[in-house]
Every structure is written in structure tokens, then in C-alpha cells.
Design a protein around this motif. Structure first.
Motif, PDB file in Angstrom:
ATOM      1  N   GLY A  11      -9.440  14.048   4.828  1.00 18.55           N
ATOM      2  CA  GLY A  11      -8.555  13.551   3.785  1.00 18.55           C
ATOM      3  C   GLY A  11      -9.217  13.589   2.436  1.00 18.55           C
ATOM      4  N   THR A  12      -8.492  13.183   1.402  1.00 19.80           N
ATOM      5  CA  THR A  12      -8.991  13.213   0.031  1.00 19.80           C
ATOM      6  C   THR A  12      -9.051  11.804  -0.516  1.00 19.80           C
ATOM      7  OG1 THR A  12      -7.975  15.359  -0.319  1.00 19.80           O
ATOM      8  CG2 THR A  12      -8.581  14.108  -2.277  1.00 19.80           C
ATOM      9  N   PRO A  13     -10.244  11.297  -0.882  1.00 16.68           N
ATOM     10  CA  PRO A  13     -10.327   9.944  -1.394  1.00 16.68           C
ATOM     11  C   PRO A  13      -9.946   9.893  -2.867  1.00 16.68           C
ATOM     12  CG  PRO A  13     -12.507  10.912  -1.271  1.00 16.68           C
ATOM     13  CD  PRO A  13     -11.540  11.941  -0.746  1.00 16.68           C
ATOM     14  N   LEU A  14      -9.240   8.845  -3.242  1.00 15.42           N
ATOM     15  CA  LEU A  14      -8.822   8.694  -4.625  1.00 15.42           C
ATOM     16  C   LEU A  14      -8.931   7.245  -5.045  1.00 15.42           C
ATOM     17  CD1 LEU A  14      -5.499  10.710  -4.466  1.00 15.42           C
ATOM     18  CD2 LEU A  14      -7.586  11.459  -5.567  1.00 15.42           C
ATOM     19  N   LEU A  15      -9.419   7.021  -6.271  1.00 15.45           N
ATOM     20  CA  LEU A  15      -9.323   5.698  -6.873  1.00 15.45           C
ATOM     21  C   LEU A  15      -7.948   5.620  -7.510  1.00 15.45           C
ATOM     22  CD1 LEU A  15     -12.829   5.422  -8.505  1.00 15.45           C
ATOM     23  CD2 LEU A  15     -11.914   3.895  -6.769  1.00 15.45           C
ATOM     24  N   ALA A  16      -6.937   5.396  -6.675  1.00 18.53           N
ATOM     25  CA  ALA A  16      -5.570   5.578  -7.149  1.00 18.53           C
ATOM     26  C   ALA A  16      -4.779   4.295  -7.235  1.00 18.53           C
ATOM     27  CB  ALA A  16      -4.840   6.557  -6.227  1.00 18.53           C
ATOM     28  N   GLY A  17      -5.296   3.192  -6.726  1.00 18.67           N
ATOM     29  CA  GLY A  17      -4.536   1.958  -6.777  1.00 18.67           C
ATOM     30  C   GLY A  17      -3.312   1.984  -5.893  1.00 18.67           C
ATOM     31  N   LEU A  18      -3.327   2.791  -4.810  1.00 22.35           N
ATOM     32  CA  LEU A  18      -2.159   2.855  -3.949  1.00 22.35           C
ATOM     33  C   LEU A  18      -2.287   1.908  -2.772  1.00 22.35           C
ATOM     34  CD1 LEU A  18      -1.654   6.710  -3.845  1.00 22.35           C
ATOM     35  CD2 LEU A  18      -0.493   5.050  -5.283  1.00 22.35           C
ATOM     36  N   LEU A  19      -3.485   1.823  -2.218  1.00 25.02           N
ATOM     37  CA  LEU A  19      -3.712   0.967  -1.072  1.00 25.02           C
ATOM     38  C   LEU A  19      -5.079   0.332  -1.207  1.00 25.02           C
ATOM     39  CD1 LEU A  19      -2.475   3.139   1.928  1.00 25.02           C
ATOM     40  CD2 LEU A  19      -1.431   1.047   1.119  1.00 25.02           C
ATOM     41  N   GLN A  20      -5.255  -0.840  -0.603  1.00 23.27           N
ATOM     42  CA  GLN A  20      -6.552  -1.501  -0.619  1.00 23.27           C
ATOM     43  C   GLN A  20      -7.324  -1.112   0.628  1.00 23.27           C
ATOM     44  OE1 GLN A  20      -7.772  -3.540  -3.024  1.00 23.27           O
ATOM     45  NE2 GLN A  20      -9.700  -3.523  -1.929  1.00 23.27           N
ATOM     46  N   ASP A 183     -12.043 -10.942 -10.772  1.00 25.59           N
ATOM     47  CA  ASP A 183     -10.666 -11.158 -11.221  1.00 25.59           C
ATOM     48  C   ASP A 183      -9.779  -9.994 -10.784  1.00 25.59           C
ATOM     49  OD1 ASP A 183     -11.356 -13.537 -12.433  1.00 25.59           O
ATOM     50  OD2 ASP A 183     -11.828 -12.583 -14.339  1.00 25.59           O
ATOM     51  N   THR A 184     -10.277  -8.786 -10.956  1.00 28.69           N
ATOM     52  CA  THR A 184      -9.520  -7.589 -10.586  1.00 28.69           C
ATOM     53  C   THR A 184     -10.405  -6.699  -9.733  1.00 28.69           C
ATOM     54  OG1 THR A 184      -8.293  -7.678 -12.668  1.00 28.69           O
ATOM     55  CG2 THR A 184      -8.241  -5.600 -11.433  1.00 28.69           C
ATOM     56  N   LYS A 185      -9.978  -6.427  -8.524  1.00 24.04           N
ATOM     57  CA  LYS A 185     -10.755  -5.575  -7.636  1.00 24.04           C
ATOM     58  C   LYS A 185     -10.374  -4.110  -7.849  1.00 24.04           C
ATOM     59  CE  LYS A 185     -11.346  -8.959  -3.925  1.00 24.04           C
ATOM     60  NZ  LYS A 185     -11.131  -9.236  -2.484  1.00 24.04           N
ATOM     61  N   THR A 186     -11.355  -3.241  -7.725  1.00 16.85           N
ATOM     62  CA  THR A 186     -11.070  -1.815  -7.759  1.00 16.85           C
ATOM     63  C   THR A 186     -10.326  -1.441  -6.493  1.00 16.85           C
ATOM     64  OG1 THR A 186     -13.051  -1.355  -9.039  1.00 16.85           O
ATOM     65  CG2 THR A 186     -12.075   0.496  -7.842  1.00 16.85           C
ATOM     66  N   ARG A 187      -9.198  -0.793  -6.650  1.00 14.73           N
ATOM     67  CA  ARG A 187      -8.403  -0.402  -5.485  1.00 14.73           C
ATOM     68  C   ARG A 187      -8.569   1.086  -5.232  1.00 14.73           C
ATOM     69  NH1 ARG A 187      -2.431  -2.389  -5.811  1.00 14.73           N
ATOM     70  NH2 ARG A 187      -2.473  -1.276  -7.807  1.00 14.73           N
ATOM     71  N   LEU A 239      -7.073   2.764   9.940  1.00 12.22           N
ATOM     72  CA  LEU A 239      -7.555   2.757   8.565  1.00 12.22           C
ATOM     73  C   LEU A 239      -6.412   2.495   7.596  1.00 12.22           C
ATOM     74  CD1 LEU A 239      -9.795   5.963   8.698  1.00 12.22           C
ATOM     75  CD2 LEU A 239     -10.540   3.602   8.954  1.00 12.22           C
ATOM     76  N   ASP A 240      -6.751   1.908   6.441  1.00 16.48           N
ATOM     77  CA  ASP A 240      -5.766   1.770   5.369  1.00 16.48           C
ATOM     78  C   ASP A 240      -5.723   3.075   4.595  1.00 16.48           C
ATOM     79  OD1 ASP A 240      -4.451  -0.623   5.513  1.00 16.48           O
ATOM     80  OD2 ASP A 240      -6.055  -1.752   4.553  1.00 16.48           O
ATOM     81  N   VAL A 241      -4.847   3.953   5.005  1.00 12.94           N
ATOM     82  CA  VAL A 241      -4.755   5.264   4.373  1.00 12.94           C
ATOM     83  C   VAL A 241      -3.325   5.510   3.926  1.00 12.94           C
ATOM     84  CG1 VAL A 241      -6.652   6.218   5.722  1.00 12.94           C
ATOM     85  CG2 VAL A 241      -4.312   6.433   6.571  1.00 12.94           C
ATOM     86  N   THR A 386     -16.474   4.251 -14.608  1.00 14.15           N
ATOM     87  CA  THR A 386     -15.588   5.060 -13.782  1.00 14.15           C
ATOM     88  C   THR A 386     -14.150   4.866 -14.236  1.00 14.15           C
ATOM     89  OG1 THR A 386     -17.061   4.831 -11.895  1.00 14.15           O
ATOM     90  CG2 THR A 386     -14.797   5.519 -11.436  1.00 14.15           C
ATOM     91  N   PRO A 387     -13.505   5.901 -14.770  1.00 10.72           N
ATOM     92  CA  PRO A 387     -12.113   5.750 -15.202  1.00 10.72           C
ATOM     93  C   PRO A 387     -11.190   5.675 -13.988  1.00 10.72           C
ATOM     94  CG  PRO A 387     -12.787   8.028 -15.412  1.00 10.72           C
ATOM     95  CD  PRO A 387     -14.008   7.266 -14.992  1.00 10.72           C
ATOM     96  N   THR A 388     -10.015   5.135 -14.189  1.00  7.47           N
ATOM     97  CA  THR A 388      -9.061   5.085 -13.098  1.00  7.47           C
ATOM     98  C   THR A 388      -8.549   6.484 -12.803  1.00  7.47           C
ATOM     99  OG1 THR A 388      -7.290   4.629 -14.663  1.00  7.47           O
ATOM    100  CG2 THR A 388      -8.328   2.732 -13.599  1.00  7.47           C
ATOM    101  N   ALA A 389      -8.065   6.670 -11.570  1.00  8.45           N
ATOM    102  CA  ALA A 389      -7.654   8.006 -11.146  1.00  8.45           C
ATOM    103  C   ALA A 389      -6.397   8.508 -11.853  1.00  8.45           C
ATOM    104  CB  ALA A 389      -7.457   8.025  -9.633  1.00  8.45           C
ATOM    105  N   PRO A 390      -5.368   7.688 -12.052  1.00  8.93           N
ATOM    106  CA  PRO A 390      -4.150   8.217 -12.691  1.00  8.93           C
ATOM    107  C   PRO A 390      -4.399   8.586 -14.150  1.00  8.93           C
ATOM    108  CG  PRO A 390      -3.707   6.163 -11.514  1.00  8.93           C
ATOM    109  CD  PRO A 390      -5.181   6.296 -11.594  1.00  8.93           C
ATOM    110  N   ARG A 391      -4.014   9.805 -14.522  1.00  6.24           N
ATOM    111  CA  ARG A 391      -4.177  10.271 -15.905  1.00  6.24           C
ATOM    112  C   ARG A 391      -2.825  10.770 -16.410  1.00  6.24           C
ATOM    113  NH1 ARG A 391      -9.580  12.111 -16.544  1.00  6.24           N
ATOM    114  NH2 ARG A 391     -10.885  10.830 -15.217  1.00  6.24           N
TER     115      ARG A 391
END
Length: 400
Positions: A11-20, A183-187, A239-241, A386-391
Motif C-alpha cells: 500500500g501507499t502511506p500518506l499523511l492525509a488525515g483520513l484515518l487514525q 492538542d492535535t495529533k498527526t493523523r 489494520l486501520d487502512v 513536515t507539511p500536511t499531505a493535502p496540497r
């Protein structure tokens, strides 16, 4: 349709904020693996094999284990293995510097922890290795604000030709410190593809039931116990995928649950009847269980090659209309077979390669998010965070 020919296994890992996802061990996430070879600067090689807990909280006890090996020609006496804590490292460059000089005995090693937490050896002969275990209460480390600290293990001692205490070996690692809840976790999310090549043809049998005809029976091997697609489901189930599914695969397997045919070995032979109905039923049941309550993305039916379509297919009359139809039928196919409502607003070009023409084709069927490779975008390479994945890339489209 031009299609992906490589069946994706990883699979492809992403810092995308879609799932924890459960966070990786901070030691794994923050620290490159420390090399275990001897440093050129010290006569004793020090390894750090484990650090627990990876991110301690107040009241925890930090335990470091590893080995020390005398790689010199002289015995080391009055040897002691101890811990030292360096300053807070708040930039990538400072972490990189420590990682590149992990065994440099002449570099800074921070403040020494109380001697009572060290481990002593009366003699360390040449070529001899000794394991060590160092445990110290986190409160004794005197850590300040949240961040990553340089934690080093040092071996001090004397040799016959240099009879005074000196640092003969060192190994740096990293200690993340965050005693309070963030306060805010990286998802993060991990895209988990269920994709295959074409197996079912447009042909049907001449009987009243219009029995589907397959190119071959290779799909049965993929979904049988131990097959590639069977393993993908078994691995992803716990897994949370984010599941990324080609509806054509589901439709093909569903067609296998009843009577289906495969061509005979020779052109003049009659079609043979496939016999993997139970395998198909079992696999679909496992997929239904795996995706329940999970995020599911449906690709356009047949997973068309968006890059080839963008570069070579737009001049073909009706090609973009067919892409829209493939997207429209995707949601209904997934929902009817898996009983979950998928997202259809993602496009995934081959290997995440995008350019303006690919983005234009990808969004023509209704997608407003395009999965893209990180090296597509120049910005961010020199950032210290590290910037967030969505651009946002314009026109209401987001590259992830």
C-alpha cells in the motif's frame, strides 16, 4: 482501456488525515537505525539495541539496552557505560547532524546522568563484547519543553598507554519527550489496494443465463488461501487502512460465485466450466468483514490508466464519457457487493505521477482529490517541518 498491469501488493502511506493509525514507535519514527559498526573515532563500539518506552511520560523509567565491544588493541579498564542527555533538537538539520555523527567520540555528548545509573566493567579485553542495560527514571533526565532530545550512551575508561579516564566510545539515539497529551495529533492513513488485471471478458455463453466467460482461471489462484489477494485481505483486516478497490475485481469474483466458463486449451475446444465458486464466496465474505466500518475508496470501474488516457486517449471520441460512466457505476458495484458506501472522489494515476493533463482527465469524471507522488511538488523539500499531505493545486482540486 489501457490498464495498470502491475498488481500492487504494497500500500501507499500518506499523511492525509483520513484515518487514525496506531503511531509507530517514536524510536522508529524519529531515529534512523544507529549503525553498529565501530566508529573511526573510538576504540570501543557502542550499540543501542532498544529504548523503552519510545516516548516516556513523567513517572516512567527509561531503559536502554545494547552492547559495547572493544575494537582496539589494548584492554580497557575501569570501564563504565553511562547515559548523557543533550539539548533539545528542534530542526531537521540538528537531528541529521547527530545521526551522521552518531559514533563521534569528539562530538558533544550532553550532560552526564547520575553515576549511580551507569554500568561498570572492571576490564574489557580486545575483541570482547559485553551487553549492558541502563535504567533511569525519566524525572532524573531533567528534560525541559516538549521535543526530541539527543540521548547518548558513552563508554569511558582507561588503557595502559593512556591511563586516565576518557570517552572511548559513544552512540547517539533520540528521545522524544512529550509528557502532556498533544492538542492535535498527526493523523495518517495507509492506502490498501485491492486491484488486479482484467479476468472477465465481455463475452457470455450462448445459454439463456448468459454465463460469463473469463480469459483464464488465474483469478482463482489470487483469491484462494495464500494467494496475493487473499493475503492482502488477511493483512489489512486488522489494520486501520483506507481500502482502495477496483469494482471490476469485485464484479469478477461475484461472477465466479455462480456458473462461469473459461476458454478451452485450443481454439476449437468448447469452453470449460469453472469450479471455484466456493473460493469466490469465501473471499467476498472475508472482504465484507474486512471493510466493515472502514473507509473505502472505489476507483473507476476497470481502474483505467488515467495517464495514458490523458496523453493518448482524449482524441478518441467518447473516451472521457466512458471514464465518467466507469466512475458512476463504481459506487453502486461496491455498495451492492460489500454493503458499504465508498468514496468516488479520488483519482489514482499510475504510481501517483501527475501533470496538468492527467489532473484534467482525472477530475473530468468527478474526482476532486488526486493521489500524487511526493516528488511531484518541488515545494517543501527544504522545510524544517513536515507539511500536511493535502496540497491545493487549483480549480478546487487537492493533490494528496
Amino acid at each position: 482501456w489501457l490498464r495498470r498491469t502491475g498488481a500492487v501488493l504494497a500500500g501507499t502511506p500518506l499523511l492525509a488525515g483520513l484515518l487514525q493509525l496506531p503511531a509507530a514507535s517514536p524510536v522508529e519514527a524519529a531515529a534512523p537505525a544507529a549503525p553498529k559498526a565501530a566508529s573511526d573515532d573510538g576504540s570501543v563500539a557502542v550499540s543501542v539495541d532498544s529504548l523503552t518506552p519510545g516516548a516516556p511520560a513523567e513517572g516512567d523509567t527509561v531503559t536502554v539496552t545494547g552492547t559495547v565491544t572493544n575494537t582496539g588493541k589494548k584492554a580497557v579498564t575501569k570501564a563504565a557505560v553511562g547515559l548523557r542527555v543533550g539539548p533539545l533538537m528542534d530542526t531537521r538539520s540538528s537531528i541529521d547532524t547527530v545521526a551522521k555523527n552518531s559514533g563521534d567520540v569528539d562530538g558533544p555528548v550532553g550532560s552526564e546522568i547520575d553515576d549511580k545509573y551507569s554500568e561498570k566493567f572492571s576490564k574489557l579485553a580486545p575483541g570482547v563484547s559485553q551487553p549492558y542495560t541502563l535504567s533511569v527514571p525519566a524525572d532524573e533526565l531533567d528534560l525541559g519543553q516538549d521535543g526530541v532530545y539527543d540521548l547518548s550512551v558513552t563508554l569511558t575508561g582507561e588503557t595502559s598507554d593512556q591511563p586516565w579516564e576518557q570517552t572511548l566510545g559513544v552512540r547517539h539515539t533520540f528521545l522524544p519527550w512529550q509528557p502532556d497529551e498533544a492538542d492535535t495529533k498527526t493523523r495518517t492513513t495507509f492506502m490498501w489496494p485491492l486491484i488486479s488485471t482484467v479476468h472477465m471478458t465481455a463475452e457470455t455463453g450462448s445459454d439463456e443465463e448468459q454465463t460469463p466467460v473469463f480469459l483464464d482461471d488465474e483469478l482463482a489462484a489470487e483469491i484462494s488461501p495464500g494467494g496475493r489477494l487473499d493475503r492482502m485481505v488477511a493483512l489489512g483486516r486488522d489494520l486501520d487502512v483506507t481500502w482502495v478497490i477496483d469494482p471490476d475485481l469485485l464484479a469478477s469474483v461475484e461472477a465466479m460465485t455462480t456458473r462461469y466458463e473459461i476458454p478451452g486449451e485450443n481454439a476449437d475446444d468448447k469452453n470449460a466450466v469453472g469450479g471455484h465458486q466456493e473460493v469466490a464466496k469465501r473471499w467476498l465474505t472475508e472482504v465484507q468483514r474486512a471493510v466493515a466500518d472502514k473507509e473505502v475508496v472505489a476507483l473507476p470501474f476497470g481502474d483505467p490508466d488515467l495517464a495514458s488516457l490523458a496523453h493518448h486517449g482524449t482524441s478518441v471520441t467518447g473516451s472521457l464519457r466512458h471514464l465518467k460512466e466507469a466512475t458512476d457505476v463504481a459506487s453502486g458495484t461496491v455498495e451492492s457487493i460489500l454493503h458499504v458506501k465508498p468514496s468516488t472522489d479520488f483519482a489514482w494515476p499510475v504510481e501517483g505521477a501527475v501533470d496538468p493533463s492527467i489532473v484534467k482527465v482525472s477530475t473530468s469524471a468527478g474526482a476532486d482529490k488526486v493521489i500524487a507522488r511526493g516528488d511531484t511538488f518541488e515545494g517543501g523539500r527544504d522545510l524544517t517541518y513536515t507539511p500536511t499531505a493535502p496540497r491545493p493545486i487549483g480549480g478546487g482540486t487537492t493533490a494528496v
